[in-house]
Design an enzyme around this catalytic site. Structure first.
Site: not given
Lengths: 308, 308
Positions: B128, B180
């Site tokens: 991530e 994001t």
């Protein structure tokens, strides 16, 4: 039925990270209330040990609740309430909520359960409005439902009863005055998103812990990064009481309501008793009188002692 | 054991009011991953339908996870990962988390379960970090644990698995790009205490609803007064999709992760299917291609399909 005698428990609002949404009923202290149905339309309030509380119905927390019920249901009958308060006004242990909830709960029994639980809460909130200017249900809801309650909304009333974990609660009421209005005013109107996210992680953990009976999770969720750091300034020796309680084995705890009382949760009675002793000695040392209470989380709330 | 084949599910992070703390595994879409233990210390990544993702291990989400595990355990052996992605990168459905979690989960099986679940999550978070710059576990945790998970903290890792309510999830992935980083940057750094209190009432209600299997409570708790009003601006037709889904009987829903996917919960499959149809038609109308997925909440997470 003409008369009902009730034991109305103290309540702990906020529960650390659950500011303005969570509340919990405990067993000690509690008020004794006797509510009678009268054939005349009077509302009579009689206090035994009144702590200087007004007895005039329109200025009395239980009085306004009974007036509102009488008014709403267009009753030709009246009520008399005899109240022996043990929950001290201004303690942060839900004293006004107990009088308000007890009045509404008792009247409802005398009226053959004409009201739903949410209606009882609706009427009891008029008492809170008189006491603090805000129609909140943080203390009333656990008083009525027992255990731990989530007040999701008061308009409309949306109360979620949660579990009542098998835990002991120690509460200390140091004899200092903290005005609810002061403890609300010193709060910041805006907070960082980062601290809010941390707070809602703790709230989610606390609710999950309560529902799963996961005591360590309850303990590590009882963290408040927003309200407690500010409000605790108003309570002498708060940090010392908290840290020493945790050292003795408390799962966690914090300010009860808006203070000045402090509560701690523990798994065993002997730890809860030790915490009470510690709390008292901390305040004794600086010459502040204090009262301590040890009891379990109260799973049922108001208890009917006698009906006649 | 030399080889393991996995089905690695998509995940929905945030869950409306649960910004940065909640996540949920679903069944559709999912990635297929085959992880092999090699006798040589190489890390090899092979993508089938790569969507342009890099295959160089140090630049690949699964690659860095396998490298970190190899490094940490001082392995003389290597890994090969063959990945058939169906969860589209940038969808907001946990595509990078699936690759990262699948790699760590698969390696652990080949290493005879040497790692705990929290350690699997620890290593997967390196993936991530590569994908988004943030070592978060919002998608990885539900991928590993299944159901709905609360990420109480990542330092230290403190994951609380919640229930997996028996509900259907409809997800739509409109083919628009939402970075994001953009969707994080437009958020306000500070919020009002009032809105935070409303938000944590909803989070407490959502967690209580999940644990009690109280579907109406889940529905009325799926409200986000802080993040959604801002982020939804980046997703075309968000309000229309949401309102029409609720009209069709959705319990509630919102942005999946940071978008652009949108998810909705429903009690019955036929409602979930109708919602999928509605979502598609809304985007068809404005000429935006979209993919829809209907499946149940996935209670178990990553599934082992074959071991050899």
């Amino acid at each position: 039925m003409k008369k009902v005698k009730l034991r109305v428990p103290a309540t702990v609002a906020n529960l650390v990270c659950g500011f303005d949404i969570l509340g919990m009923a405990i067993h000690e202290p509690y008020d004794e209330m006797e509510i009678k149905l009268l054939d005349t339309p009077e509302i009579i309030i009689r206090h035994i040990d009144s702590f200087g509380l007004p007895q005039e119905p329109s200025k009395n927390v239980a009085g306004v609740v009974l007036q509102k019920i009488q008014e709403h249901l267009k009753l030709t009958k009246g009520f008399e309430a005899v109240i022996r308060k043990h929950i001290k006004p201004g303690s942060g242990l839900g004293s006004s909520a107990a009088s308000a909830a007890g009045a509404a709960f008792g009247a409802n029994i005398l009226l053959k359960n004409i009201l739903s639980k949410d209606e009882i809460i609706h009427f009891a909130m008029f008492g809170e409005e008189l006491a603090s200017g805000v129609r909140h249900a943080d203390n009333i809801a656990p008083c009525i439902y027992g255990g731990i309650t989530l007040v999701k909304s008061t308009q409309p009333i949306d109360i979620i009863p949660l579990n009542a974990p098998d835990l002991f609660v120690t509460a200390v009421h140091p004899q200092v005055e903290v005005k609810t209005s002061d403890s609300r005013q010193i709060l910041k109107k805006s907070i960082t998103l980062k601290s809010a996210v941390e707070q809602w992680g703790n709230i989610a953990g606390l609710v999950a812990g309560i529902q799963k009976n996961d005591f360590p999770l309850i303990g590590r969720s009882l963290n408040d990064v927003i309200i407690e750091p500010i409000r605790s300034i108003l309570i002498p020796k708060f940090d010392e009481v908290k840290l020493k309680s945790l050292d003795l084995g408390a799962l966690g705890g914090g300010i009860s309501g808006s203070g000045p009382s402090i509560f701690m949760l523990a798994e065993k009675r002997d730890i809860a008793e030790k915490i009470a002793h510690l709390m008292k000695s901390v305040y004794d040392e600086i010459g502040i009188e204090s009262y301590t209470y040890v009891s379990k989380i109260n799973p049922t709330g108001i208890k009917i002692i006698e009906e006649a």
